[in-house]
Motif scaffolding. Structure first.
Motif, PDB file in Angstrom:
ATOM      1  N   VAL A   1      -4.417  44.392 -37.851  1.00  0.00           N
ATOM      2  CA  VAL A   1      -5.022  43.192 -37.265  1.00  0.00           C
ATOM      3  C   VAL A   1      -3.944  42.236 -36.775  1.00  0.00           C
ATOM      4  O   VAL A   1      -3.993  41.748 -35.644  1.00  0.00           O
ATOM      5  N   SER A   2      -2.980  41.903 -37.625  1.00  0.00           N
ATOM      6  CA  SER A   2      -1.871  41.066 -37.133  1.00  0.00           C
ATOM      7  C   SER A   2      -0.519  41.668 -37.466  1.00  0.00           C
ATOM      8  O   SER A   2       0.482  40.954 -37.499  1.00  0.00           O
ATOM      9  N   ASN A   3      -0.494  42.967 -37.746  1.00  0.00           N
ATOM     10  CA  ASN A   3       0.750  43.658 -38.052  1.00  0.00           C
ATOM     11  C   ASN A   3       1.546  42.989 -39.152  1.00  0.00           C
ATOM     12  O   ASN A   3       2.735  42.724 -39.022  1.00  0.00           O
ATOM     13  N   ARG A   4       0.884  42.665 -40.252  1.00  0.00           N
ATOM     14  CA  ARG A   4       1.637  42.086 -41.368  1.00  0.00           C
ATOM     15  C   ARG A   4       1.060  42.582 -42.697  1.00  0.00           C
ATOM     16  O   ARG A   4      -0.152  42.781 -42.837  1.00  0.00           O
ATOM     17  N   GLY A   5       1.970  42.740 -43.666  1.00  0.00           N
ATOM     18  CA  GLY A   5       1.553  43.201 -44.981  1.00  0.00           C
ATOM     19  C   GLY A   5       0.780  42.150 -45.742  1.00  0.00           C
ATOM     20  O   GLY A   5       0.049  42.458 -46.677  1.00  0.00           O
TER      21      GLY A   5
END
Lengths: 502, 157
Positions: free
Chosen positions: A406-410
């Motif tokens: 979704v926002s490329n973050r863990g």
């Protein structure tokens, strides 16, 4: 545009090769998860939401809705053959369907279920096409006060008509609304409830909540207890029903379709409520009520038609008013927002291709389901033998990668853990996660319009009772809450939902 | 409401799911009120950013209190079998994925998620776990990273 024009427009959109493919994938996936116990349409739509980023808007919506109504078909297959309803909406189908299967009439039960569903799906699609433009042009005149009243009506009605404790569901709505407010406040620019984390400035992603509450929590609950399997009635028998069976079921299909179409529109309604109501209607009008529970074909035909009609017509409030009526519709709203579409009365006018394309695809999808289900029944039965331990790791991977993308973050994946645990605790506390999700998606809409309405009225709360539409909506809401306090209705409601625990 | 004064269950018992739900709503409401303590409340005509959060958290806590009190006086109802092993295992598996996805890439994150995650089911067998992890990780990398273009490195180096 005349009715014929919009129909042409819809089919020209739905019949493009890519959209046909998405429709087919959706219907196929829906059947698959409908057959497989342990994973429902809500969880599947939640898990697949992020994937739809990569699709065109119409294709995404076509596929997601295909999953929803496809699951209604698939759920009935396992209900009839192994007495194991794949979906909550197929619980009543299992009562008489499985008895028919034990008498060697499984084929007829499956065929009636599929044909009844197809007929009901067609009628409900037409209802959507007719009701859509009328309702949305009516809703275009809505001001902020009407929207506030509509949100409150939608949220509270959903808690009353859904099963489980109403007061706890209202608490869940509040929790959902609060979660929807997290992030930067547009009016003042101050960060709200972010716990000093800049990662939360944009608010909590819808996908994170949906996957946590419905995906992860469901896996954790499923793994707690070992699987229960029914006994497979291997002999399916002749598929085509006898003339006598047709005669006994066509009336039930008609009544089921009517019940489903009406109940699906109501907040909190949808497939499950429709199926249960249709079953009790059939039992009441039947001249041989003692046959119910022992393989009465009307007890299969009515609920099956109703759950499919209800599944389709629950799209009406979402597509015309922008108000989702159950958690699946909240997911659809999430999917539309992801693609920059604000669901509401303006969709039909500004994006007629999208609305009519979706409507047309539903009819096509129902036709495809007839073909997917009847001849391929043997294949679906085989799938039942896949153990859950081989299935859930794949679901888990889909959940995590989807949320990450979704926002490329863990960070979002870490947040899923919190909502997964919350979802698990809510299940233990017998709280429904559905109202929470509805509150979450409607929170921003409710706040914006509430602020606007109160600003216009200079702080006078009476504004909601001075405007006729909002006054009526609030009066109906109050009436419903009042009726709930009356002991007689409480008892009836309890009886109606007793069997529908899912 | 008739069961409010049930002499058979003086202190022990109570509707445990309701007690849990009530406690949860009270604590989440309190948490929300605390987190939003610095936000301006405003007045109905000019609602501040804290108006709705504070009002809703208060309502939620009040509902929680009601559910809790009623739950305590209801006849005993257990929570059902409680088995935390799957949940804890899943949390560890997902936390590892969240931590390693950006740092060590898809293959490491996915292998951790699938191997640890598979342990959540006591019926899992090691041979199956390794085969399914290998298959799902390679298919996942092809589908998500190469196919759909998810912004995640594949390898840790």
């Amino acid at each position: 545009m005349s009715f014929l024009d919009v129909l042409m427009l819809g089919f020209s959109e739905a019949l493009t090769p890519t959209n046909l493919l998405f429709c087919f994938i959706g219907a196929l996936l829906g059947t698959l998860i409908g057959v497989l116990p342990g994973i429902g349409p809500t969880a599947t739509v939640a898990i697949l939401l992020p994937v739809t980023f990569f699709l065109p808007p119409l294709g995404a919506l076509i596929m997601l809705s295909g999953i929803f109504y496809g699951a209604q078909y698939g759920g009935s297959t396992t209900a009839i053959l192994v007495n194991l309803p794949g979906e909550a909406s197929a619980v009543v189908t299992a009562i008489d369907g499985y008895q028919m299967a034990r008498k060697g009439r499984a084929g007829a039960a499956l065929a009636i279920a599929a044909l009844g569903s197809f007929f009901a799906g067609t009628v409900a699609t037409i209802a959507l096409a007719v009701a859509g433009p009328t309702l949305s042009s009516f809703a275009l005149s809505f001001g902020p006060a009407e929207y506030v009243a509509l949100c409150i009506f939608g949220l509270l009605a959903a808690t009353i008509l859904a099963h489980g404790s109403v007061i706890k569901a209202i608490g869940m709505v509040c929790l959902g609304l609060v979660l929807g407010l997290v992030g930067i406040d547009v009016n003042s620019g101050s960060a709200r409830l972010t716990f000093e984390s800049t990662d939360l400035y944009d608010g909590i992603e819808f996908v994170v909540i949906a996957v946590g509450l419905f995906g992860i929590a469901e896996i954790a609950t499923n793994l707690e207890s070992t699987e229960v399997r029914g006994i497979l009635q291997s002999k399916i028998g002749r598929l085509w029903p006898t003339r006598d069976e047709f005669r006994q079921s066509w009336g039930a299909v008609l009544r089921g379709t009517a019940v489903g179409t009406v109940l699906g529109v109501l907040p909190g309604g949808g497939a499950t409520l429709s199926a249960f109501s249709a079953y009790s209607v059939e039992k009441k009008v039947s001249r041989t009520p003692e046959k119910f529970g022992h393989g009465a074909i009307a007890g299969v035909a009515g609920p099956e038609a109703a759950n499919n009609a209800g599944a389709q017509s629950s799209f009406i409030p979402l597509l015309t008013l922008g108000i989702p009526s159950n958690s699946i519709m909240a997911m659809m709203l999430g999917a539309m927002t992801i693609h920059g579409i604000t669901p509401g009365p303006s969709v039909i006018q500004n994006q007629p291709g999208l609305f009519w394309g979706l409507v047309a695809s539903m009819w096509l999808g129902n036709a495809m389901l007839l073909i997917i289900n009847l001849p391929l029944i043997g294949l679906w039965v085989k799938l039942l033998q896949i153990p859950y331990r081989l299935m859930y790791p794949a679901i888990l991977l889909f959940c995590c990668v989807g949320v990450f993308s979704v926002s490329n973050r863990g960070f979002d994946v870490a947040l899923v853990i919190i909502f997964g645990v919350l979802g698990y605790v809510l299940r233990k506390a017998k709280c429904e996660p559905g109202p929470l999700l509805l509150g979450f998606v409607l929170g921003p809409l409710l706040e914006t319009n509430l602020r606007r309405a109160m600003l216009l009225s200079q702080g006078d709360w009476l504004v909601f009772f001075e405007r006729p539409i909002s006054a009526i909506l609030l009066a109906v809401t109050a009436l419903m809450l009042l009726m709930l306090v009356l002991p007689a209705i409480r008892k009836n409601r309890k009886a109606a939902f007793e069997a529908s625990e899912d | 409401m008739g069961a409010a004064m049930n002499p058979r269950t003086p202190f022990r018992g109570g509707d445990l799911p309701d007690v849990l739900a009530g406690t949860l709503m009270i604590s989440l409401g309190a948490l929300g009120l605390w987190a939003g303590r610095d936000l301006t409340y405003g007045n109905p005509a000019m609602m501040g950013p804290g108006f709705l959060p504070a009002s809703l958290c208060t309502i939620m806590a009040l509902i929680g209190g009601f559910v809790l009190v009623k739950g305590l006086s209801k006849p005993a109802e257990s929570m059902g079998a409680l088995n935390l092993r799957p949940l804890v295992t899943l949390v560890v598996a997902i936390a590892g994925f969240a931590f390693s996805a950006e740092r060590f890439g898809f293959v490491v994150a996915s292998a951790w998620l699938l191997i640890i995650g598979s342990l959540a089911d006591p019926e899992s067998r090691w041979k199956e776990i390794f085969i399914s992890t290998a298959v799902l990780t390679s298919l996942g990398a092809l589908l998500f990273v190469y196919g759909l273009g998810v912004q995640m490195p594949v390898w840790p180096f």
